[in-house]
Design an enzyme around this catalytic site. Structure first.
Site, short mmCIF file in Angstrom:
data_model
loop_
_atom_site.label_atom_id
_atom_site.label_comp_id
_atom_site.label_asym_id
_atom_site.label_seq_id
_atom_site.Cartn_x
_atom_site.Cartn_y
_atom_site.Cartn_z
N HIS A 136 24.58 -11.24 -19.12
CA HIS A 136 24.37 -10.23 -20.16
C HIS A 136 23.20 -10.62 -21.06
O HIS A 136 22.30 -9.82 -21.34
CB HIS A 136 25.67 -10.07 -20.97
N GLU A 137 23.21 -11.89 -21.49
CA GLU A 137 22.14 -12.35 -22.40
C GLU A 137 20.80 -12.46 -21.67
O GLU A 137 19.77 -12.14 -22.23
CB GLU A 137 22.51 -13.71 -23.04
ZN ZN Z 1 24.06 -7.63 -25.73
#
Ligand code: ZN
Length: 170
Positions: A136-137
């Site tokens: 996600h990051e």
């Molecule tokens: Zn995010």
């Protein structure tokens, strides 16, 4: 801007859609930036935060330490590699998309390589939830958001919330 004054930026801020540039030197500013990001992550009760989410388009993100929730891990110029491509589905939120939850399918096993604030190379592998957080990051560094990964059903379901967010004044 002074790192202490940085704050979380929200979709549809264009910085969230830009590909972030690598960090050449881990200088005082990078230390201050990471410190501020860790502070904001805890304040917002998040589990990860990427530099573009505080308006800085550089390749750095922070996460909680999977081994100790009170500690944070800083990843500078990280790269990720899929080590188990079994797909997993889970609901994800994003500090830049308040009140939006989207079901995202991602490979379950990831190896991440990056530098810490001391310039040391760090390599971790996981097939736990943190592997999803890394992806996600990392997406943030590529200018990708969970809204870029949603199904048609989620697109319909979140349409109203996204419209509200687009019109919201921060
Ligand atoms: Zn995010």
């Amino acid at each position: 801007m002074d790192a202490d004054e940085l704050d979380i930026v929200y979709w549809p801020d264009p910085v969230l859609q830009a590909v972030a540039t690598p960090i050449d030197t881990i200088d005082d500013y990078v230390h201050a930036l990471a410190g501020r990001m860790i502070e904001l992550m805890y304040e917002a009760d998040g589990i990860g935060l990427a530099a573009p989410q505080v308006g800085i388009s550089r390749r750095l993100f922070v996460t909680r330490d999977p081994g100790n929730d009170d500690d944070a891990v800083v990843w500078i110029n990280p790269s990720i590699e899929v080590i188990d491509d079994t797909p997993g589905d889970a609901t994800e939120g994003c500090l830049s998309l308040p009140d939006i939850d989207i079901c995202v399918r991602r490979p379950v096993g990831i190896r991440i390589t990056g530098q810490n604030l001391q310039g040391e190379t760090l390599v971790l592998e996981s097939d736990e939830h943190i592997a999803r957080v890394w992806q996600h990051e990392f997406d943030h560094l590529e200018g990708r958001l969970i809204t870029d990964r949603m199904s048609t059903m989620d697109r319909l379901r979140t349409r109203k919330a996204l419209r509200t967010l687009r019109q919201r004044e921060f």
